[in-house]
Design an enzyme around this catalytic site. Structure first.
Site, PDB file in Angstrom:
ATOM      1  N   GLY A  23       7.749 -13.550  -4.192  1.00  7.72           N
ATOM      2  CA  GLY A  23       7.873 -13.532  -5.624  1.00  7.72           C
ATOM      3  C   GLY A  23       7.861 -12.242  -5.942  1.00  7.72           C
ATOM      4  N   ASN A  25      10.085  -9.942  -6.281  1.00  8.68           N
ATOM      5  CA  ASN A  25      11.375  -9.794  -6.841  1.00  8.68           C
ATOM      6  C   ASN A  25      11.235  -9.938  -8.146  1.00  8.68           C
ATOM      7  OD1 ASN A  25      13.362  -7.263  -5.497  1.00  8.68           O
ATOM      8  ND2 ASN A  25      12.492  -9.044  -3.667  1.00  8.68           N
ATOM      9  N   MET A 101      14.483 -18.822   0.811  1.00  4.84           N
ATOM     10  CA  MET A 101      15.413 -18.278   2.514  1.00  4.84           C
ATOM     11  C   MET A 101      15.246 -20.248   3.014  1.00  4.84           C
ATOM     12  SD  MET A 101      14.176 -15.934   2.364  1.00  4.84           S
ATOM     13  CE  MET A 101      13.587 -14.339   4.077  1.00  4.84           C
ATOM     14  N   ARG A 102      16.425 -19.954   2.100  1.00  6.76           N
ATOM     15  CA  ARG A 102      17.035 -21.855   2.697  1.00  6.76           C
ATOM     16  C   ARG A 102      18.614 -21.587   2.413  1.00  6.76           C
ATOM     17  NH1 ARG A 102      15.215 -26.176   3.058  1.00  6.76           N
ATOM     18  NH2 ARG A 102      17.666 -27.654   2.400  1.00  6.76           N
ATOM     19  N   HIS A 120      19.294  -9.138  -0.691  1.00  9.02           N
ATOM     20  CA  HIS A 120      19.194  -8.810   0.633  1.00  9.02           C
ATOM     21  C   HIS A 120      18.483  -7.546   0.885  1.00  9.02           C
ATOM     22  CE1 HIS A 120      19.483  -9.981   4.240  1.00  9.02           C
ATOM     23  NE2 HIS A 120      20.257  -9.069   5.226  1.00  9.02           N
ATOM     24  N   ALA A 184      11.874  -0.098  -3.957  1.00  7.49           N
ATOM     25  CA  ALA A 184      13.551  -0.385  -4.410  1.00  7.49           C
ATOM     26  C   ALA A 184      14.198  -1.709  -4.598  1.00  7.49           C
ATOM     27  CB  ALA A 184      14.800   0.204  -3.595  1.00  7.49           C
TER      28      ALA A 184
HETATM   29  C1  GAR Z   1      12.762  -9.611  -0.165  1.00 14.31           C
HETATM   30  O1  GAR Z   1      12.655  -8.104   0.620  1.00 14.31           O
HETATM   31  C2  GAR Z   1      13.445 -10.366  -0.434  1.00 14.31           C
HETATM   32  O2  GAR Z   1      15.364  -9.239  -0.244  1.00 14.31           O
HETATM   33  C3  GAR Z   1      14.132 -11.030   0.893  1.00 14.31           C
HETATM   34  O3  GAR Z   1      12.603 -11.519   0.924  1.00 14.31           O
HETATM   35  C4  GAR Z   1      12.296 -10.922   0.158  1.00 14.31           C
HETATM   36  C5  GAR Z   1      10.997 -11.482  -0.465  1.00 14.31           C
HETATM   37  O4  GAR Z   1      10.109 -11.084  -1.093  1.00 14.31           O
HETATM   38  N1  GAR Z   1      15.422 -12.038   1.259  1.00 14.31           N
HETATM   39  C6  GAR Z   1      15.909 -12.096   2.260  1.00 14.31           C
HETATM   40  O5  GAR Z   1      15.573 -11.529   3.101  1.00 14.31           O
HETATM   41  C7  GAR Z   1      16.737 -12.949   1.608  1.00 14.31           C
HETATM   42  N2  GAR Z   1      18.202 -12.762   2.831  1.00 14.31           N
HETATM   43  P1  GAR Z   1       9.526 -11.192  -2.452  1.00 14.31           P
HETATM   44  O6  GAR Z   1       9.644 -13.017  -2.445  1.00 14.31           O
HETATM   45  O7  GAR Z   1       8.018 -10.615  -2.677  1.00 14.31           O
HETATM   46  O8  GAR Z   1      10.684 -10.953  -3.507  1.00 14.31           O
END
Ligand code: GAR
Length: 225
Positions: A23, A25, A101-102, A120, A184
């Site tokens: 989480g 982001n 991730m679903r 992404h 980033a």
């Molecule tokens: C992030 O790097 C996001 O861009 C990626 O999962 C990670 C989640 O990290 N998302 C994908 O790959 C979607 N296709 P977080 O839970 O620390 O935000």
């Protein structure tokens, strides 16, 4: 951001954030929304995994959270239908997927058409799906990055709202590249949500209309020359 009729309290777009794990982001979005002039507020964080560390982080900070364990549903359709109902109940206007991730049903995506965005960790349309950094390194790209886009049914596709580029170092591993791209991501996602929530980036079906001006900025070279 518009104002209420009384002209005092600004009206902020109501954002629901979907996560599955760490989480980070979502945390960057929460931190950004603390700025008084930020045009959006996080009204609910939903995770399909009750044990997601990000869910506990949000709960600790008094943000409404919902654990919606996908393993307790008979089908993807039933899970997505319940998710949609919960988002409506929270009066969500924008859905921000942040490491959710679903795969989604076409119905859920259609219900939030042009109101659901995702981040992404690659410069889409390159390296959709999982293991993006491993594949970027294997392909030998010298510049990678991250993308915020509107969600369409096909995974990691949809109109691109914003991107950030990151140089690939000669000695990068998937982990070191992921860490720089993630840094980033934490800058890009709050900035794009700000523009999207304040209608400075608009979607006309698949066309992206940007209303803010672009400052002159130098090209990014990798290696730096
Ligand atoms: C992030 O790097 C996001 O861009 C990626 O999962 C990670 C989640 O990290 N998302 C994908 O790959 C979607 N296709 P977080 O839970 O620390 O935000």
């Amino acid at each position: 951001m518009s104002s209420t009729e009384a002209g005092s309290k600004p009206v902020k777009k109501r954002v629901g954030v979907l996560i599955s794990g760490r989480g980070s982001n979502m945390m960057s979005l929460v931190e950004a929304t603390k700025a008084p002039d930020y045009p959006a507020e996080i009204v609910v964080v939903v995770s399909n995994r009750p044990e997601a560390p990000g869910l506990a982080w949000a709960k600790d900070r008094g943000i409404p959270t919902i654990a919606l364990d996908h393993r307790t549903f008979r089908s993807r359709e039933e899970f997505d239908d319940q998710l949609h109902r919960l988002l409506l109940a929270a009066r969500v206007e924008i859905v921000a997927c942040a490491g959710f991730m679903r795969l989604m049903t076409p119905e859920l995506v259609a219900n939030w058409h042009n109101r659901m965005i995702n981040i992404h960790p690659s410069l889409l349309p390159c390296f959709k799906g999982l293991h993006t950094h491993e594949r970027a390194l294997a392909a030998g790209v010298r510049i990678s990055g991250c993308t915020v886009h509107a969600v369409r049914h096909e995974m990691d596709t949809g109109p691109i709202l914003g991107q950030a580029a990151v140089c690939v170092a000669a000695n990068d591993t998937a982990e070191s590249l992921a860490a720089r791209v993630l840094a980033a991501e934490h800058k890009l996602y709050p900035q794009i949500l700000r523009l999207f929530a304040s209608d400075q980036i608009l979607l006309d079906e698949n066309a992206v209309i940007t209303k803010h001006s672009f400052p002159e900025s130098p090209a990014i070279f990798s290696p730096n020359i």
